[in-house]
Design a protein around this motif. Structure first.
Motif, mmCIF file in Angstrom:
data_model
loop_
_atom_site.group_PDB
_atom_site.id
_atom_site.type_symbol
_atom_site.label_atom_id
_atom_site.label_comp_id
_atom_site.label_asym_id
_atom_site.label_seq_id
_atom_site.Cartn_x
_atom_site.Cartn_y
_atom_site.Cartn_z
ATOM 1 N N VAL A 58 0.871 -1.185 0.000
ATOM 2 C CA VAL A 58 0.000 0.000 0.000
ATOM 3 C C VAL A 58 0.903 1.229 0.000
ATOM 4 O O VAL A 58 1.682 1.425 0.938
ATOM 5 C CB VAL A 58 -0.926 0.017 1.241
ATOM 6 N N GLU A 59 0.815 2.037 -1.051
ATOM 7 C CA GLU A 59 1.671 3.224 -1.169
ATOM 8 C C GLU A 59 0.852 4.439 -1.563
ATOM 9 O O GLU A 59 -0.149 4.312 -2.278
ATOM 10 C CB GLU A 59 2.742 3.000 -2.237
ATOM 11 N N GLY A 60 1.304 5.603 -1.113
ATOM 12 C CA GLY A 60 0.653 6.842 -1.530
ATOM 13 C C GLY A 60 0.513 7.825 -0.389
ATOM 14 O O GLY A 60 0.665 7.472 0.786
ATOM 15 N N PRO A 61 0.216 9.084 -0.710
ATOM 16 C CA PRO A 61 0.139 10.138 0.314
ATOM 17 C C PRO A 61 -0.971 9.901 1.338
ATOM 18 O O PRO A 61 -0.916 10.450 2.439
ATOM 19 C CB PRO A 61 -0.112 11.418 -0.494
ATOM 20 N N GLU A 62 -1.972 9.081 1.001
ATOM 21 C CA GLU A 62 -3.052 8.823 1.960
ATOM 22 C C GLU A 62 -3.073 7.355 2.411
ATOM 23 O O GLU A 62 -4.106 6.833 2.833
ATOM 24 C CB GLU A 62 -4.405 9.222 1.346
ATOM 25 N N ALA A 63 -1.889 6.731 2.368
ATOM 26 C CA ALA A 63 -1.798 5.320 2.776
ATOM 27 C C ALA A 63 -2.216 5.133 4.230
ATOM 28 O O ALA A 63 -2.956 4.197 4.564
ATOM 29 C CB ALA A 63 -0.376 4.810 2.562
ATOM 30 N N LEU A 64 -1.762 6.033 5.108
ATOM 31 C CA LEU A 64 -2.111 5.918 6.529
ATOM 32 C C LEU A 64 -3.610 6.078 6.753
ATOM 33 O O LEU A 64 -4.240 5.273 7.452
ATOM 34 C CB LEU A 64 -1.326 6.952 7.360
ATOM 35 N N GLU A 65 -4.193 7.113 6.132
ATOM 36 C CA GLU A 65 -5.640 7.360 6.295
ATOM 37 C C GLU A 65 -6.451 6.150 5.798
ATOM 38 O O GLU A 65 -7.434 5.753 6.426
ATOM 39 C CB GLU A 65 -6.061 8.612 5.515
ATOM 40 N N PHE A 66 -6.027 5.580 4.698
ATOM 41 C CA PHE A 66 -6.699 4.414 4.124
ATOM 42 C C PHE A 66 -6.662 3.231 5.097
ATOM 43 O O PHE A 66 -7.690 2.601 5.383
ATOM 44 C CB PHE A 66 -6.020 4.057 2.793
ATOM 45 N N LEU A 67 -5.470 2.954 5.632
ATOM 46 C CA LEU A 67 -5.339 1.816 6.547
ATOM 47 C C LEU A 67 -6.089 2.059 7.857
ATOM 48 O O LEU A 67 -6.675 1.136 8.423
ATOM 49 C CB LEU A 67 -3.863 1.525 6.823
ATOM 50 N N GLN A 68 -6.094 3.297 8.323
ATOM 51 C CA GLN A 68 -6.831 3.615 9.562
ATOM 52 C C GLN A 68 -8.321 3.320 9.396
ATOM 53 O O GLN A 68 -8.989 2.890 10.335
ATOM 54 C CB GLN A 68 -6.629 5.086 9.952
ATOM 55 N N LYS A 69 -8.845 3.570 8.213
ATOM 56 C CA LYS A 69 -10.264 3.303 7.938
ATOM 57 C C LYS A 69 -10.532 1.802 7.834
ATOM 58 O O LYS A 69 -11.607 1.309 8.162
ATOM 59 C CB LYS A 69 -10.647 4.003 6.617
ATOM 60 N N LEU A 70 -9.509 1.066 7.425
ATOM 61 C CA LEU A 70 -9.666 -0.341 7.061
ATOM 62 C C LEU A 70 -9.533 -1.299 8.239
ATOM 63 O O LEU A 70 -10.221 -2.320 8.291
ATOM 64 C CB LEU A 70 -8.591 -0.676 6.019
ATOM 65 N N VAL A 71 -8.619 -1.003 9.166
ATOM 66 C CA VAL A 71 -8.312 -1.964 10.232
ATOM 67 C C VAL A 71 -8.700 -1.415 11.606
ATOM 68 O O VAL A 71 -8.954 -0.221 11.755
ATOM 69 C CB VAL A 71 -6.811 -2.359 10.222
ATOM 70 N N THR A 72 -8.705 -2.294 12.607
ATOM 71 C CA THR A 72 -9.173 -1.906 13.951
ATOM 72 C C THR A 72 -8.060 -1.308 14.813
ATOM 73 O O THR A 72 -8.331 -0.525 15.707
ATOM 74 C CB THR A 72 -9.755 -3.127 14.685
ATOM 75 N N ASN A 73 -6.817 -1.688 14.570
ATOM 76 C CA ASN A 73 -5.712 -1.182 15.381
ATOM 77 C C ASN A 73 -5.343 0.238 14.937
ATOM 78 O O ASN A 73 -5.754 0.683 13.858
ATOM 79 C CB ASN A 73 -4.502 -2.111 15.256
ATOM 80 N N ASP A 74 -4.564 0.928 15.760
ATOM 81 C CA ASP A 74 -4.171 2.307 15.438
ATOM 82 C C ASP A 74 -2.837 2.303 14.701
ATOM 83 O O ASP A 74 -1.774 2.230 15.312
ATOM 84 C CB ASP A 74 -4.075 3.125 16.730
#
Length: 366
Positions: A58-74
């Motif tokens: 997963v790469e890109g400027p919004e990779a973190l935001e995307f993963l935060q929406k997707l998974v339960t952990n922080d």
């Protein structure tokens, strides 16, 4: 559909692996024997082929935001080169999969997902990436993975690399290191309840890496290990297996994985349902139990109390390290109390059992 082979298929045949189909893959269930391999990993070291696992970049400027929406952990808590375990949920709180997230940088992460879920997860990731500035790449077919597990894993690996392994802490990784002259991604992770390492490499280099590890491990009695003992090892450590302790019908909180659910990080798939479960309690809970009568519990066996079914065994087995027949089960929350007695229905017979603490096994020094 034809079952797939990992790059180590011929190696398994050479070492006497008994091949079975698992999640669409042909993999060794055992070599010398499940009990022998289990004991080797607990006392010395075992080498596993886990090339069937999936990898998604997963790469890109919004990779973190995307993963935060997707998974339960922080995911925001991750430092660079740190690894995180997390469930990934549907909006109704059921579990899509459980996975590892490897953080390279704020804009680059590798997800390691379960073999049987690769296609489902890939479609879910693509579907949920709409509207985010991210690029996804399925690297599963281009990645082989070996797991070196057990108390001697450190000493064996240290013979094959110049990297000071003492600096590599549990659940951290090195993006690019030389091991036996091959470039690998190396993490201090595993699925056995022991110290160990996982090595990600090119498929065409997997067999050479396997042979180098086996040669380096000869003086430590390094043992090739199959899926059979991988299951008994993870089970003694009460590590969940997707399709058993977790599924689309089981939430992470029901599975006892609350510490991997962050309700303070903002909106994410399943967050509302999990918040309600945390506030009001879950109706079902994952528990550990020991049989006090004769028999071996297996997945799907009914958990009975006073003639009524109160739950279902999710995993059950003879536990080689403990010498007892134990299990994990999903039961009505009222009965998820240490010492609670009930029965497991084994082939029509009610075999007495009682709730015990999880995990069943802790490695020395833990």
């Amino acid at each position: 559909m034809t079952a797939k082979q990992t790059p180590l298929y011929e190696t398994h045949i050479k070492y006497g692996g008994k091949i079975v189909e698992f999640g669409g893959w042909l993999l060794p269930i055992q070599y010398a024997g499940i009990l022998e391999e289990h004991k080797a990993v607990r006392e010395k070291a075992g080498l596993f082929d886990v090339s069937h696992m999936g990898e998604v970049l997963v790469e890109g400027p919004e990779a973190l935001e995307f993963l935060q929406k997707l998974v339960t952990n922080d995911v925001a808590r991750l430092a660079e080169t740190q690894v995180q375990y997390t469930p990934m949920c549907y909006p109704d709180g059921g579990t899509v999969d459980d996975l590892l997230i490897y953080k390279y940088s704020q804009e680059k992460y590798l997800l390691v997902i379960n073999a049987a879920n690769i296609d489902k997860d890939w479609n879910w990731l693509k579907e949920n990436s709409a509207g985010y500035k991210v690029e996804l790449a399925n690297l599963s077919a281009d990645t082989a993975e070996l797991a070196l597990q057990g108390p001697s894993a450190y000493a064996i690996l240290a013979k094959l690399t110049d990297v000071p392994l003492t600096n590599l802490k549990y659940y951290w990784f090195l993006p690019e290191v030389q091991v036996a002259g091959k470039t690998v991604m190396l993490s201090r992770t595993g699925y056995t309840g022991e110290d160990g390492f996982e090595l990600y490499c090119r498929p065409d280099e997997a067999a050479g890496l396997w042979e180098a590890l086996m040669a380096a491990g000869k003086e430590y009695n390094l043992t090739p290990a199959g899926l059979g003992c991988r299951d008994t090892l993870r089970f003694e450590a009460a590590l969940p297996l997707y399709g058993h302790e977790l599924s689309a019908e089981i939430t992470p909180l029901e599975a006892g994985l609350g510490k991997f659910v962050s309700l303070t990080k903002g909106d994410f798939n399943g967050g509302e349902v999990l918040a309600e479960q945390r506030q009001n309690g879950v109706r079902r809970k994952s528990i550990g139990f020991v049989l006090t009568g004769r028999g071996i519990p297996r997945a799907e066996y009914p958990v009975m109390l006073d003639g009524r079914r109160i739950g279902t065994v999710t995993t059950g087995s003879y536990a080689p390290t403990l010498g007892e027949n134990i299990g994990l089960a999903l039961v009505e929350a009222d009965y998820a109390i240490a010492g609670q007695s009930f029965a497991i229905e084994i082939r029509g017979k009610q075999v007495p059992a009682e709730v015990i603490k999880k995990p069943f096994y802790h490695r020395k020094g833990q």
